[in-house]
Design an enzyme around this catalytic site. Structure first.
Site, short mmCIF file in Angstrom:
data_model
loop_
_atom_site.label_atom_id
_atom_site.label_comp_id
_atom_site.label_asym_id
_atom_site.label_seq_id
_atom_site.Cartn_x
_atom_site.Cartn_y
_atom_site.Cartn_z
N GLU A 1 0.82 -1.52 0.06
CA GLU A 1 0.01 0.03 -0.04
C GLU A 1 0.98 1.17 -0.16
OE1 GLU A 1 -4.05 -0.07 1.39
OE2 GLU A 1 -2.62 -1.15 3.32
N HIS B 1 -0.74 5.33 7.86
CA HIS B 1 -1.30 5.13 6.49
C HIS B 1 -2.15 4.03 8.15
CE1 HIS B 1 -4.75 1.99 5.30
NE2 HIS B 1 -4.07 1.42 5.24
N HIS C 1 -11.77 -0.03 6.54
CA HIS C 1 -10.22 0.19 6.51
C HIS C 1 -9.48 0.74 7.14
CE1 HIS C 1 -6.11 -0.40 2.87
NE2 HIS C 1 -6.75 -0.31 4.23
N HIS D 1 -5.30 1.60 10.27
CA HIS D 1 -6.49 -0.18 10.81
C HIS D 1 -7.09 0.27 11.81
CE1 HIS D 1 -4.43 -1.88 7.59
NE2 HIS D 1 -4.77 -1.10 6.91
ZN LIG Z 1 -3.69 -0.65 5.03
#
Ligand SMILES: [Zn+2]
Length: 247
Positions: free
Chosen positions: A80, A99, A170, A101
């Site tokens: 990602e 990033h 997500h 979760h």
């Molecule tokens: Zn992710």
């Protein structure tokens, strides 16, 4: 590649950011943090595909803003990384990206309830937090991961001028003007979401920060001594040395 002093310093902050955010549970086996290359804005620095708790300076590699590796074949990258690549390409002022979760945030990506800052330490997330749904551009049969630069660019468009974007079902991507700032935002976005969820469960209409309060809080100098104090605290909690040495 021999890194110059400024680059070594950013790599040190990036390693610390990985450990701090893993220690706080904002990142677990997955998720990542990156920094724009301080001497080449067309590249960013990010770990090879490794869990943040374990990241060391030797794991940090350079990636271009289309997600291709500066040294192709040198390592196995995060799938990602396109999240980071596309945000740096779209937003020249952004110097660091996380990033995550984090569980607390995801409910706001799958319901109509907007995430908004309600906690004074969360002002830097901005008044509006858009939600990106990969289905809108890429249909209902993706694996939800941002695996191409086109998907990254679509996410960056949804982020627009905001500081944080939620990713439906997500997680989220947070941006900062420094590694310090993005660590702070990434730490407080889940806490803010937790507090907002608790307030919503009380059945009332929670009071969000006003635009003026967000401006006043955002005007606090990110290089103030209080910022340095936060690095020391976060590093002590994570059991690591303060990047750049003790004050
Ligand atoms: Zn992710």
């Amino acid at each position: 590649v021999i890194a110059d002093g400024r680059t070594r310093s950013v790599i040190g902050e990036l390693v610390a950011a990985n450990r701090i955010l893993a220690n706080a549970g904002v990142l677990d086996a997955f998720g990542h943090v990156s920094a724009r290359h301080p001497s080449d804005p067309t590249r960013f620095l990010i770990s090879r595909s490794r869990s943040p708790e374990l990241v060391e300076a030797a794991d940090i590699h350079e990636v271009h803003l289309d997600g291709t590796l500066a040294e192709p074949g040198s390592h196995h990258p995060y799938i990602e990384r396109f999240i980071h690549a596309a945000i740096y390409a779209a937003r020249p002022e952004i110097a660091a990206v996380v990033h995550s979760h984090a569980d607390e945030v995801v409910p706001f990506s799958i319901s109509r309830e907007p995430l908004r800052p309600v906690l004074h330490t969360s002002a830097a997330m901005g008044a509006t937090v858009p939600v990106w749904d990969i289905r809108d551009g890429f249909g209902s049969e993706t694996n939800l991961l941002v695996t191409t630069i086109e998907q990254g660019r679509d996410l960056a468009r949804r982020l627009g001028a905001a500081r944080v974007v939620l990713m439906r079902g997500h997680g989220f991507a947070a941006t900062g003007r420094s590694v310090f700032e993005v660590v702070k935002i990434a730490l407080y976005v889940p806490r803010n979401a937790h507090i907002l969820s608790a307030a919503l469960a009380l059945g009332d209409d929670p009071v969000a920060l006003s635009d003026g309060e967000i401006r006043a809080l955002s005007a606090i100098d990110p290089d103030a001594p209080s910022s340095r104090r936060a690095w020391e605290y976060w590093c002590a909690k994570a059991g690591i040395a303060v990047p750049g040495g003790a004050t």
